[in-house]
Design a protein around this motif. Sequence first.
Motif, PDB file in Angstrom:
ATOM      1  N   VAL A 234       0.845  -1.199   0.000  1.00  0.00           N
ATOM      2  CA  VAL A 234       0.000   0.000   0.000  1.00  0.00           C
ATOM      3  C   VAL A 234       0.880   1.248   0.000  1.00  0.00           C
ATOM      4  O   VAL A 234       0.661   2.193  -0.762  1.00  0.00           O
ATOM      5  CB  VAL A 234      -0.957  -0.010   1.212  1.00  0.00           C
ATOM      6  N   ARG A 235       1.910   1.238   0.842  1.00  0.00           N
ATOM      7  CA  ARG A 235       2.809   2.403   0.897  1.00  0.00           C
ATOM      8  C   ARG A 235       3.586   2.552  -0.411  1.00  0.00           C
ATOM      9  O   ARG A 235       3.807   3.661  -0.888  1.00  0.00           O
ATOM     10  CB  ARG A 235       3.781   2.277   2.073  1.00  0.00           C
ATOM     11  N   MET A 236       4.036   1.432  -0.947  1.00  0.00           N
ATOM     12  CA  MET A 236       4.797   1.473  -2.201  1.00  0.00           C
ATOM     13  C   MET A 236       3.963   2.106  -3.313  1.00  0.00           C
ATOM     14  O   MET A 236       4.394   3.034  -3.993  1.00  0.00           O
ATOM     15  CB  MET A 236       5.202   0.031  -2.569  1.00  0.00           C
ATOM     16  N   VAL A 237       2.748   1.606  -3.478  1.00  0.00           N
ATOM     17  CA  VAL A 237       1.872   2.116  -4.543  1.00  0.00           C
ATOM     18  C   VAL A 237       1.485   3.569  -4.230  1.00  0.00           C
ATOM     19  O   VAL A 237       1.550   4.442  -5.093  1.00  0.00           O
ATOM     20  CB  VAL A 237       0.623   1.209  -4.691  1.00  0.00           C
ATOM     21  N   GLY A 238       1.133   3.822  -2.984  1.00  0.00           N
ATOM     22  CA  GLY A 238       0.713   5.173  -2.598  1.00  0.00           C
ATOM     23  C   GLY A 238       1.835   6.195  -2.707  1.00  0.00           C
ATOM     24  O   GLY A 238       1.579   7.389  -2.878  1.00  0.00           O
ATOM     25  N   SER A 239       3.090   5.723  -2.642  1.00  0.00           N
ATOM     26  CA  SER A 239       4.214   6.670  -2.697  1.00  0.00           C
ATOM     27  C   SER A 239       4.323   7.354  -4.058  1.00  0.00           C
ATOM     28  O   SER A 239       4.964   8.379  -4.198  1.00  0.00           O
ATOM     29  CB  SER A 239       5.535   5.980  -2.340  1.00  0.00           C
ATOM     30  N   SER A 240       3.674   6.758  -5.074  1.00  0.00           N
ATOM     31  CA  SER A 240       3.672   7.421  -6.390  1.00  0.00           C
ATOM     32  C   SER A 240       2.522   8.420  -6.474  1.00  0.00           C
ATOM     33  O   SER A 240       2.248   8.950  -7.543  1.00  0.00           O
ATOM     34  CB  SER A 240       3.521   6.369  -7.497  1.00  0.00           C
ATOM     35  N   GLN A 241       1.838   8.623  -5.343  1.00  0.00           N
ATOM     36  CA  GLN A 241       0.656   9.482  -5.226  1.00  0.00           C
ATOM     37  C   GLN A 241      -0.551   8.862  -5.929  1.00  0.00           C
ATOM     38  O   GLN A 241      -1.464   9.564  -6.370  1.00  0.00           O
ATOM     39  CB  GLN A 241       0.937  10.901  -5.707  1.00  0.00           C
ATOM     40  N   ALA A 242      -0.541   7.538  -6.064  1.00  0.00           N
ATOM     41  CA  ALA A 242      -1.745   6.845  -6.543  1.00  0.00           C
ATOM     42  C   ALA A 242      -2.845   7.065  -5.503  1.00  0.00           C
ATOM     43  O   ALA A 242      -2.560   7.223  -4.310  1.00  0.00           O
ATOM     44  CB  ALA A 242      -1.459   5.360  -6.698  1.00  0.00           C
ATOM     45  N   ASN A 243      -4.089   7.051  -5.946  1.00  0.00           N
ATOM     46  CA  ASN A 243      -5.191   7.372  -5.019  1.00  0.00           C
ATOM     47  C   ASN A 243      -5.438   6.260  -4.001  1.00  0.00           C
ATOM     48  O   ASN A 243      -4.875   5.163  -4.102  1.00  0.00           O
ATOM     49  CB  ASN A 243      -6.461   7.743  -5.797  1.00  0.00           C
ATOM     50  N   LEU A 244      -6.285   6.567  -3.044  1.00  0.00           N
ATOM     51  CA  LEU A 244      -6.579   5.641  -1.939  1.00  0.00           C
ATOM     52  C   LEU A 244      -7.050   4.273  -2.443  1.00  0.00           C
ATOM     53  O   LEU A 244      -6.530   3.237  -2.031  1.00  0.00           O
ATOM     54  CB  LEU A 244      -7.673   6.266  -1.052  1.00  0.00           C
ATOM     55  N   TYR A 245      -8.034   4.274  -3.349  1.00  0.00           N
ATOM     56  CA  TYR A 245      -8.610   2.998  -3.794  1.00  0.00           C
ATOM     57  C   TYR A 245      -7.573   2.151  -4.548  1.00  0.00           C
ATOM     58  O   TYR A 245      -7.506   0.936  -4.365  1.00  0.00           O
ATOM     59  CB  TYR A 245      -9.837   3.244  -4.675  1.00  0.00           C
ATOM     60  N   ALA A 246      -6.792   2.801  -5.416  1.00  0.00           N
ATOM     61  CA  ALA A 246      -5.776   2.065  -6.178  1.00  0.00           C
ATOM     62  C   ALA A 246      -4.749   1.457  -5.215  1.00  0.00           C
ATOM     63  O   ALA A 246      -4.342   0.296  -5.365  1.00  0.00           O
ATOM     64  CB  ALA A 246      -5.089   3.002  -7.163  1.00  0.00           C
ATOM     65  N   SER A 247      -4.352   2.220  -4.216  1.00  0.00           N
ATOM     66  CA  SER A 247      -3.326   1.738  -3.276  1.00  0.00           C
ATOM     67  C   SER A 247      -3.857   0.573  -2.444  1.00  0.00           C
ATOM     68  O   SER A 247      -3.163  -0.432  -2.235  1.00  0.00           O
ATOM     69  CB  SER A 247      -2.876   2.873  -2.344  1.00  0.00           C
ATOM     70  N   ILE A 248      -5.100   0.699  -1.961  1.00  0.00           N
ATOM     71  CA  ILE A 248      -5.654  -0.370  -1.117  1.00  0.00           C
ATOM     72  C   ILE A 248      -5.938  -1.621  -1.947  1.00  0.00           C
ATOM     73  O   ILE A 248      -5.737  -2.747  -1.473  1.00  0.00           O
ATOM     74  CB  ILE A 248      -6.938   0.104  -0.396  1.00  0.00           C
TER      75      ILE A 248
END
Length: 441
Positions: A234-248
């Motif tokens: 979740v942190r890895m994906v979110g670190s690219s500023q991907a949105n909440l739903y994409a990261s989760i």
Amino acid sequence: MSTAKLVVDGKEYEFPVVEGTEGEHAIDISTLRARSGYITLDPGYANTGSCKSEITFIDGEKGILRYRGYPIEELAASARFPEVAYLLVYGHLPDQDELVDWRRQLTLNSFMHESMHNFFDNFPPTAHPMAIMSSMVASMSTFYPGSGEDETVDENIVRLLAQAKTIAAFSYKKSRGEPMVYPLTSYSYAANFLRMMYATPAEEYDVSPVMERALDLLLTVHADHEQNCSASTVRMVGSSQANLYASISAGISALWGPLHGGANQAVIEMLEGIRRDGGDYKKYINMAKDKNSGFRLMGFGHRVYKNFDPRAKILKAACDDVLDELGVTDPLLDIAKNLEGVALEDDFFVERRLYPNVDFYSGIIYRAMGIPTNMFTVLFAIGRLPGWIAQWKEMREDRAGRIHRPRQIYVGKNKRVFKSVSQREHVESAPRPFATWSYDT
Ligand code: ACO
């Protein structure tokens, strides 16, 4: 401030030592490459701290797990899942008004966008509910765009927490070919989920307090576990500023594997296999010790816990209570206890410090509640949502944070000269990629 020194090629480099609030120590090597040209190599990240975090503390040697400072044993005994979710996401226990409002939001937002129902019609009946869950959470970003923006982040957090249980129950209904049951705003989080699973349009389902409490407990003990495989995803994906739903959604996919959250399904399949094989659990202990067998004792071992997993302790006790209260006897529970008993005495497991983890007993409780095996990991995902959300939020609010981008040590071929296909020599050992296909070149 203490420091650590590293000597490479005769040159000395000094790095700060960082201390956590519980006395954990780390060497901050963030300037290592810029100063020395070296990187660190740590496959599986067993020795790498990827962030500083205020959410969850684990001491694997002592079997300690605390969410925001509160011991898991106390939360499991006295808190309910929605307030634990609030605690993880917002950092403090809600006061009376906050809790009433939070619960209200969690029930009012339980309804999926009506158009999302169409997706369910197109999954095959055999679809694994984890695949549905991950797809549906990713697709929420098409209905609720802008979930990474400051103004809407809180409403999207509550929407995701609230709708996850509806998506999960709908995916179960879909797999049975039954009509979907809508949530009721008068029910608690756990009771709503159980009712959506078991009620039908023809028959209401009375949720027993024992079932409601058992599910609430299971969700609570799974709610966060610091930088595990799915939270790191979740942190890895979110670190690219991907949105909440994409990261989760990415976190849900990471959880699915049998070495992580998928172990709860794998444990029950293993225990069923042992029962079908005549119940000879010692044979399976021997198989687990034999590296060539490819078999592992599912629900055993943990990267961090080396004496006991406090969640497993809570669930083992709950297992006896819940089965007792529901009047269920399950032969798999006996097999599980026998396996545990033998493994805990066996040198192989003792030397490697392998103990039952959270997934060893959770499946037996789910079974007693009538939840089908392929839904176990989905329930883990619902429980883990507040943790993933808290990790994503903390990472996002760390304005000094950078995109996650590890390095590697390249061990492949050195520079080669490209040759056209007619000039290439035939390499005997090279496997043909599509051996069963033939096609003209
Ligand atoms: N059965 C048999 N042997 C095991 C097991 C097991 N379940 N787990 C670890 N080992 C052995 C390994 O073979 C290895 O032996 P070696 O030192 O002789 O080579 C040693 O114990 C260390 O194991 P690693 O795989 O290096 O431990 P790691 O920290 O990388 O993996 C994991 C942890 C994935 C949990 C592992 O213990 C495992 O596969 N367990 C079974 C799957 C499981 O229950 N997963 C759920 C974990 S909890 C969670 O994610 C919610």
